[in-house]
Design a protein around this motif. Structure first.
Motif, mmCIF file in Angstrom:
data_model
loop_
_atom_site.group_PDB
_atom_site.id
_atom_site.type_symbol
_atom_site.label_atom_id
_atom_site.label_comp_id
_atom_site.label_asym_id
_atom_site.label_seq_id
_atom_site.Cartn_x
_atom_site.Cartn_y
_atom_site.Cartn_z
ATOM 1 N N ALA A 118 0.698 -1.318 -0.556
ATOM 2 C CA ALA A 118 -0.272 0.181 -0.121
ATOM 3 C C ALA A 118 1.112 1.159 0.197
ATOM 4 C CB ALA A 118 -0.434 0.145 1.068
ATOM 5 N N GLN A 119 2.370 0.727 0.044
ATOM 6 C CA GLN A 119 3.105 2.897 0.558
ATOM 7 C C GLN A 119 3.412 2.873 -0.823
ATOM 8 O OE1 GLN A 119 3.733 4.099 3.085
ATOM 9 N NE2 GLN A 119 5.514 5.237 2.411
ATOM 10 N N ALA A 120 3.480 1.798 -1.387
ATOM 11 C CA ALA A 120 4.122 2.139 -2.999
ATOM 12 C C ALA A 120 2.978 2.207 -4.397
ATOM 13 C CB ALA A 120 4.932 0.647 -3.523
ATOM 14 N N ASP A 121 1.995 2.215 -3.259
ATOM 15 C CA ASP A 121 0.481 2.716 -4.397
ATOM 16 C C ASP A 121 0.768 4.175 -3.312
ATOM 17 O OD1 ASP A 121 -0.721 0.291 -6.112
ATOM 18 O OD2 ASP A 121 -1.241 -0.758 -3.959
ATOM 19 N N GLY A 122 0.356 3.806 -2.832
ATOM 20 C CA GLY A 122 0.723 5.841 -1.858
ATOM 21 C C GLY A 122 1.506 6.571 -2.872
ATOM 22 N N ILE A 123 2.538 5.960 -2.951
ATOM 23 C CA ILE A 123 3.685 7.215 -3.348
ATOM 24 C C ILE A 123 3.372 7.207 -5.037
ATOM 25 C CG2 ILE A 123 5.841 6.927 -4.239
ATOM 26 C CD1 ILE A 123 6.410 4.924 -1.841
ATOM 27 N N TYR A 124 2.953 5.960 -5.859
ATOM 28 C CA TYR A 124 2.452 6.063 -7.194
ATOM 29 C C TYR A 124 1.200 7.095 -7.314
ATOM 30 C CZ TYR A 124 4.763 2.473 -8.739
ATOM 31 O OH TYR A 124 5.805 0.683 -8.470
ATOM 32 N N ALA A 125 0.489 7.132 -5.708
ATOM 33 C CA ALA A 125 -1.002 8.392 -6.422
ATOM 34 C C ALA A 125 -0.455 9.669 -6.541
ATOM 35 C CB ALA A 125 -1.624 8.063 -4.899
ATOM 36 N N LEU A 126 0.316 9.566 -5.146
ATOM 37 C CA LEU A 126 1.221 10.930 -4.529
ATOM 38 C C LEU A 126 2.113 12.137 -6.205
ATOM 39 C CD1 LEU A 126 2.333 13.722 -2.906
ATOM 40 C CD2 LEU A 126 3.804 12.371 -2.379
ATOM 41 N N LEU A 127 2.421 10.939 -6.581
ATOM 42 C CA LEU A 127 3.943 11.564 -7.857
ATOM 43 C C LEU A 127 2.686 11.995 -8.903
ATOM 44 C CD1 LEU A 127 6.792 8.634 -7.785
ATOM 45 C CD2 LEU A 127 6.557 11.097 -7.726
ATOM 46 N N GLY A 128 1.823 10.921 -8.856
ATOM 47 C CA GLY A 128 0.986 10.965 -10.397
ATOM 48 C C GLY A 128 0.411 12.370 -10.059
ATOM 49 N N ALA A 129 -0.761 12.542 -8.735
ATOM 50 C CA ALA A 129 -0.749 13.885 -8.343
ATOM 51 C C ALA A 129 -0.126 15.468 -9.061
ATOM 52 C CB ALA A 129 -1.093 13.880 -7.084
#
Ligand code: DGJ
Length: 688
Positions: free
Chosen positions: A446-457
């Motif tokens: 879930a941490q990696a998913d969170g990083i992708y979401a932040l970078l994506g935003a």
């Protein structure tokens, strides 16, 4: 009762994948070099059936895209899941198939598996998703499982460490499993998520090779298993035990390629795929700018006048981007405090960063800034305000005196987005160096998913800003992170000899445009070695070039050499940043050599680096590759002025260009002058 056999084929440049199902989960019955158009796939399926004999059950259980323990598959299953503590043994039936998407359901466990395939340039991308009607705990879910090559003798996989990335490991195929399980919570120095499966006798330039790369930044598992019946399977998925209980799961994308031209065929497919299909370039029209990073010049000791002087010198050498590294925020005088406090330090920057940004821009450079958003020091205002945002137990072992923020928490992401975007909105920032300097206390997908979401935003809000993925150097290099970033800091090692090797092995996936490489200080900070400026400059010039020393240490002569090599880099970057990097088979193991071939194949540059003293007295011929045998090439040793006086003969190659056929260059090879170790020969070639 089995149903009629259905077959499908997926073709990408250099490979064909044939899938078949008789009602259950489809299986890859062929993965290899392209099959002819119109091949009879049913005949292929019939021809892949295997016998059984004594001591076995009466039919070989399918090696499908998700081998099922519930169907008597006795090797590693593709799905391992539990509900209420009890293991689940689904037996899936194919319910939908359109040739690239396959849906399979199991009514009893309420599980649905979907396999998705896509052709992306020269690679095939494949992923698996799983939906459960009721919550389950997932232990392992494999991306679509492929057969391992029967003629493969060994598996090339990778390990590494800080300042020693991409170290090649060779394991023989043997009964049982070769397993890699990356539990550090990032793709990692220790376990780059890539492996090559050469057939016996394959080298860099020849033979049949299969390769795979798992595009995920949260740590992977790979199983390369030889079953008792001789079949081989290769599985990739998220690292074991990194997924939280839930109802929806998705693997990373597994990318795979096949080559009949040695490791290089797959390396080039991966290089092109990352550069042309994965990375989104903020300024596709702009050439890759020569980089300057101040880390090894000043570390945390920021002084605007000193940095302006450094910027002057960097620009004079040819830099086009100035990156301010760690130390500009909070009270960050060393690495014990302030991560999390992303406000400019008024003690060091009384007038903010704008004076330095303006200065860099007046010199023709764009400006970049360092962040390490996922991390926090306990000695920070953020940790004091939000101890509940920190991952892991309070008495955990720290890494670099820092802890990790829970990026799965939306509030944390919103906070970081706010802090970073405030800086991007108020300053002319063209580039972020995004660092990540410790292993997770508990590996968690879930941490990696969170990083992708932040970078994506952030990418959506600031599409003009380029982002570099750094993680103590090359600790987070994979196609997952490169969907949101454009450059990797391949290693904290600026030691040119180490870099030569790291770049060479890193080229098994990374193109030059994405791999950052900087000219470090004369006296290397991570190895203690002293290297001559020529060698340092040429090694950095192999990839996306930059400088990272204090330019005030350069003598006039060193500055002149560096300016010259940088000018050469700029003059050639348009074609070289698009070129294929082909690793050469050097007969002399002390030589690490590569050929960078233009996409239209009309020109190349060959780098031959001497990494140690040779066994024999003088160099052996170095064979080139991928040229047209019947074409002629004008070959020029462009840095022949660097020949040492102990290279005693007046060889023609030291005198000027030679014209030779592609066949001669590939069969006999080029004989280069004798040199000391830690020297690079640079040879340009043009088709005439
Ligand atoms: C680790 C990175 O790899 C270095 O290049 C530098 O940015 C430091 N972190 C800064 O703390």
């Amino acid at each position: 009762m089995t149903q009629a056999l259905q077959t499908w084929r997926i073709d990408a440049p250099g490979q064909t994948l044939v899938l078949a199902s008789d009602g259950g989960v489809p299986g890859a019955l062929y993965w290899g070099a392209p099959l002819p158009a119109g091949a009879d796939l049913a005949a292929c399926a019939a021809a892949t059936e295997r016998d059984v004999t004594g001591g076995m059950i009466d039919r070989l259980p399918d090696l499908s895209l998700c081998p099922e323990a519930g169907n008597s598959f006795q090797g590693q299953a593709g799905l391992v899941a539990y509900r209420d503590g009890a293991a689940l043994y689904p037996r899936f039936k194919l319910s939908e198939a359109d040739g690239v998407r396959f849906v399979c359901e199991d009514a009893e466990t309420g599980l649905t598996l979907t396999f998705q395939f896509a052709v992306e340039g020269g690679v095939i991308a494949a992923s698996t998703s799983l939906i459960a009607k009721e919550e389950i705990t997932l232990h392992h879910l494999a991306a679509p499982v492929l057969p391992g090559p029967q003629m493969g003798a060994e598996i090339l996989h990778f390990s590494g460490r800080w300042v020693g990335e991409f170290q090649m490991e060779r394991s023989p195929w043997c009964a049982g499993i070769v397993m890699r399980d990356a539990r550090t919570g990032r793709s990692g120095h220790e376990h780059p998520p890539i492996a090559y499966f050469p057939e016996a006798g394959a080298t860099n330039t020849q033979g049949q090779v299969f390769a795979m790369h798992y595009g995920w930044s949260g740590g992977h598992v790979m199983y390369a298993e030889e079953l008792p019946d001789g079949r081989r399977q290769i599985q990739w998925g998220h690292a074991t035990g990194t997924q939280r209980a839930g109802r929806r799961f998705e693997t990373g994308k597994l990318y795979f390629a096949v080559s009949e031209t040695g490791l290089n065929g797959c390396a080039v497919a991966f290089q092109r795929h990352l550069r042309d299909e994965v990375v989104t370039w903020p300024h596709p029209e702009r050439p890759r700018p020569v980089h300057y990073n101040c880390w090894e010049a000043v570390y945390f000791d920021h002084n605007v006048d000193v940095l302006k002087e450094i910027a002057d010198r960097a620009a004079a050498l040819g830099a086009e981007r100035f990156v301010l590294d760690d130390g500009w925020f909070g009270k960050r005088d060393d690495d014990t405090s302030s991560l999390g406090d992303w406000d400019i330090d008024p003690r060091k920057w009384p007038d903010g960063l704008t004076p330095l940004i303006d200065h860099a821009q007046a010199l023709g450079m764009v400006f970049g800034l360092w962040f390490e958003p996922e991390m926090v020091n306990l000695d920070s205002d953020l940790a004091r305000a939000h101890p509940e945002w920190i991952l892991g137990p309070a008495d955990q072992i720290e890494g670099r005196q820092q802890r990790v923020l829970d990026l799965a928490n939306e509030e944390v992401r919103a906070h970081l987005f706010g802090k970073i975007s405030a800086l991007l909105e108020s300053h002319d920032i063209d580039y972020i160096k995004w660092d990540h300097n410790r292993l997770l206390p508990v590996a968690d997908a879930a941490q990696a998913d969170g990083i992708y979401a932040l970078l994506g935003a952030l990418r959506a809000a600031f599409p003009h800003v380029e982002i570099e993925s750094c993680s103590s150097g090359g600790g987070r290099i994979d196609a997952g992170i490169l969907q949101h970033t454009q450059r990797v800091w391949l290693s904290d090692s600026n030691d040119a000899r180490e870099r030569l090797r790291i770049q060479h092995d890193g080229a098994l996936m990374l193109p030059a445009a994405i791999a950052g490489s900087h000219v470090g200080p004369r006296h290397c900070h991570t190895s203690g070695r002293v290297h001559d400026i020529h060698f340092r400059a040429w090694v950095a010039a192999q990839r996306h070039m930059g400088f990272e020393m204090d330019p005030r240490e350069l003598t006039e002569e060193e500055a002149a050499v560096l300016t010259r090599v940088t000018a050469w880099w700029k003059a050639n970057r348009d074609w070289r940043m698009e070129a294929d990097i082909l690793r050469l088979d050097a007969a002399d193991p002390s030589v690490i050599a590569e050929l960078q071939l233009a996409r239209d194949k009309t020109r190349f540059v060959m780098f031959a680096g001497k990494a140690e003293t040779g066994r024999q007295s003088v160099p052996r011929p170095l064979r080139l590759t991928a040229l047209e045998p019947d074409a002629h090439y004008e070959i020029e040793l462009i840095n022949r002025d660097e020949a040492h006086h102990l290279s005693r003969r007046a060889l023609p190659i030291k005198d000027g260009p030679l014209t030779l056929s592609g066949q001669f260059l590939m069969q006999h090879g080029l004989i280069l002058p004798w040199s000391f170790p830690d020297q690079m020969w640079v040879i340009e070639g043009k088709r005439v």
